[in-house]
Write an enzyme that holds these catalytic residues in place. Sequence first.
Site, mmCIF file in Angstrom:
data_model
loop_
_atom_site.group_PDB
_atom_site.id
_atom_site.type_symbol
_atom_site.label_atom_id
_atom_site.label_comp_id
_atom_site.label_asym_id
_atom_site.label_seq_id
_atom_site.Cartn_x
_atom_site.Cartn_y
_atom_site.Cartn_z
ATOM 1 N N ASN A 391 14.766 -146.010 -54.885
ATOM 2 C CA ASN A 391 15.180 -144.854 -54.114
ATOM 3 C C ASN A 391 16.541 -144.332 -54.562
ATOM 4 O O ASN A 391 16.626 -143.301 -55.227
ATOM 5 C CB ASN A 391 15.187 -145.213 -52.631
ATOM 6 C CG ASN A 391 15.158 -143.987 -51.763
ATOM 7 O OD1 ASN A 391 15.464 -142.899 -52.223
ATOM 8 N ND2 ASN A 391 14.789 -144.137 -50.518
ATOM 9 N N ASP A 392 17.589 -145.076 -54.240
ATOM 10 C CA ASP A 392 18.930 -144.564 -54.542
ATOM 11 C C ASP A 392 19.147 -144.334 -56.030
ATOM 12 O O ASP A 392 19.867 -143.430 -56.431
ATOM 13 C CB ASP A 392 19.977 -145.539 -54.007
ATOM 14 C CG ASP A 392 19.871 -145.690 -52.500
ATOM 15 O OD1 ASP A 392 19.451 -144.714 -51.861
ATOM 16 O OD2 ASP A 392 20.182 -146.773 -51.984
ATOM 17 N N ILE A 393 18.522 -145.169 -56.853
ATOM 18 C CA ILE A 393 18.783 -145.077 -58.291
ATOM 19 C C ILE A 393 18.093 -143.886 -58.933
ATOM 20 O O ILE A 393 18.285 -143.612 -60.105
ATOM 21 C CB ILE A 393 18.343 -146.363 -59.014
ATOM 22 C CG1 ILE A 393 16.877 -146.660 -58.739
ATOM 23 C CG2 ILE A 393 19.211 -147.533 -58.593
ATOM 24 C CD1 ILE A 393 16.320 -147.738 -59.642
#
Lengths: 467, 527
Positions: A391-393
């Site tokens: 997700n964040d990456i």
Amino acid sequence: MPQSLATVTYIVAAMLFVASLRGLSNQETARRGNFLGIVGMLLAVGVTLIALLQSPVTVKLTHLGVLGAATAVGCLIGSVLAARVAMTSMPELVAILHSFVGAAAVLVGVGTALEGRAHDVAHAIETYIGIVVGAITFTGSIVAFLKLRGTIGSRPLVIPGRHLINILLVSGCIALAVLGGGRKEAVPHLLGVIGLASVLGAHLVMAIGGGDMPVVVSLLNSYSGWAASAAGFMLGSDLLVIVGALVGSSGAILSFIMCKAMNRSIWNVVFAGFGDTPKAKAKGDEEQRPVQQTNVEETADLLLHAKSVIVVPGYGMAVAQAQHPVKEITSMLAGRGVQVRYAIHPVAGRLPGHMNVLLAEADVPYDIVREMEEINEDFEKTDVVVVIGANDIVNPSALEDESSPIWGMPVLEVWKAAKVVMLKRSMAAGYAGVENPLCFRENTLMLFGDAKQTVSKLLTAIAAKMT
Amino acid sequence: MTETVTPLRVGVPREVHQGERRVAATPSTVQRLRKLGLEVLIQSGAGEGASFLDSAYAEAGAKIVQHAAELYGMADIILKVRAPEKLSDVDVHEADLLKENALLISFVWPAQNKELLERLANRKANVLAMDAVPRITRAQKLDALSAMANIAGYKAVIDGASHFGRFLGGQMTAAGRVKPAQVLVVGAGVAGLAAIAAARSLGAVVRAFDTRPVVREQIESLGGRFVEFKFEGETGEGQGGYAKQVSDAYLLAEQTLLAQHCAEVDLVITTALIPGKPAPKLITSGAVVGMTRGSVIVDLAAEQGGNCALTEPDRIVEKYGVTIVGLTDLTSRMAPLASELYAATVTTLLTDLMKTGKLFIDERDEVHRGMQILCDGDLRWPPPKPQVRSGAPRQPAEAAAKPHHDKHAPKPVSPWPRRIGLLLALAVLLPLGMWGSPELLQRVTVFLLACIVGIYVIWNVAPALHTPLMSVTNAISGIILLGGLLLVPGASSSITLTVAAVAVLIAAINVAGGFLVTQRMLKMFHK
């Protein structure tokens, strides 16, 4: 055995440890590196035992027996743990092992103090430093372990005035240490220092958000080294000093490298976590945008007709243990002449290099596993990107939204590909608690469900279509 | 971000140059531009020459604007093919229509267009020239010149063939044997190479001439024969892979050689250009006289004066029985394809400029800097010398790069962390020096050296190995086991012994667990 021979053996062991770390920095030499480490450890322990047997101060044989038994039991427990741990639980194992080193350092410090060896100022300082660092490592690692297991939430615990609390805890330790000094009778002081340092360790790690876990784990690794080094100072053992310093500095460097990968300063991670950055998420209009959902059949077709596919694995794949079916899918596609690669973000997962280990477990050849810098330029030439539980990456707001907490962090620019299929359990935000605009992009298709089940179904669908 | 910024407007005017049919945007690039968050304005009829109708643009989301003046007035960014010039019907220059501080992206040819630069500077314009893309690997997607040259090379062969009264390929027919045509290509740049490929695929026998010896391999790879040319002490290779101007004696030698070859061939295609200079006159009138009647010369350098002495720009003439094609709009004659490729390069450039989410010309970026002609009216051309290194990563071209349009300047590094560090080091080292025992100092030395070794050993570790590395250091830090052992000699109480035994036990867990789990992980890594 002459003393000098023991010293020479220690030097050899220290060299072996250096060679071991050196070996571990490259795929080709990694296994030899591990072997050298084992040899170094056997040498060091063996020679110490022999030296104990021959020491001028009488050592009762029963004592040696106890120590031998302790070593044997410890090795047994360690081996069982190592053999049984699932690759996905690697972060937890590493964290809990760190806590053992911390605890051992505390115990060694306590023993030293009890024996009255901390007789002068220098030794007293060394002892207290050893105890404090050990205790911080111990409780910090336990908290990290619990966070990684999910027993306690990954959100940073941000107590108002927490910096003040930390300063008070440190001052308390110093005050108690000064009052207690190196006296044999200062046991209450000693226990007080241990208590305060333990609280400090737990509090420091509680305040760090889940997204920073890889850095925390490697920082704790570093601390455990410093604790060992401090024990070396206490006991006058150069080998301990050297090895502790090696581990301590290598862990510190590793943390530093990772912080650079996230575009953060190490101080920011250690003392603030994501909690400190402003949470600017008041955009009502963007929350309710529609996402495009897809299903297994469509995704299978998409993959079969692609010329180039990049898989971006994240923690979700690790949790669902989906690496094996993912590998099956990619080998099938590769067999059809599709160019398949994996893109690994430096902080994917909860441990540095986590994804690489999982993919290796699933037998993915490491030459198709690419790092962020190697592959980021290639996304725009790619037909389909499959994001599995990351997700964040892959969050474009890191580059586009200055108010985002992850602003400035280099990310995998998957959205440049023609199509992105995002496997996700739900629309929940990632570990960093940030919403991901990637879900709403025009070229993004969402495939909801548990990663393992979805990937297995996808595998069946692709296999069926290929025959 | 909560601020409501009005989206930047991109304007694509109809090209005003006589006979120009290309356009700087196609319906599909309009969609790409809109994805960047840009609003797109198209002048009515802009794509007509390239077979793109207004309705197709409108469907792609562009706004159609009737008049050029209106379009220029609204647009923050102007995408064009040709450099701005005077409108033919009214006495207005395109450059004067530009909005102040607007960004113009088009072919500019700054060396030949000094007056245009002045006009643009008066408008405080920002100008990026598509003809000034640095020739480095990273910028290939932006290389509009190569894209156009490729088309021109192909079209030159097709046009040449249509003026040539015979087949290009050889044939054995019932009525007799037809020999394949001989083609000479002068200048093996992108256009020349495209011409070689096209002529070869039509069956002609191709030879190619170039002053740069390094292109031999490229010519041969396309099936052409390299015409050897040697001249004492000089090659024609200039900076950045382009040809350079040469001495008179050198030119004379070239002309003589080419005259010999011209006499042997049926079709000559000349593509020799020197950046910023008139085209070299490589084919003399004498060489034309020596050619077989019915032969054809296609002069792709006509716009820069021509490689052939008898070329008349924009015209097809017959001299001494040889047809000389001096058309300057060959790419424009393949307008649909040329527009598609040109629009793609321009759109890629805009995507690059917008990669931070805002329009930002990064002067530290070799590519942006190379293309920059004007910055808010200030002359930025010529850029500092290009790095002659293919695939070069971003190089800081100038130390003092002044970002404009955006404020992403890196914050200056605060000196305080360093100062505090120094103070702390002093605070530790000073007491050590005053009161430390020799034994302690020796240990500190060992400690510091070991730290340095640790740093250097780990610095280049492959990220894939972070986890195994961590578990091995974990095992190694189990060395604290020795600490437990060393407590035992002379242990006075059973408490100490217990403490030591527990320390040894848990350290042993660490040692065994760490090494074994590392072993397990490493076994899985394979190529």
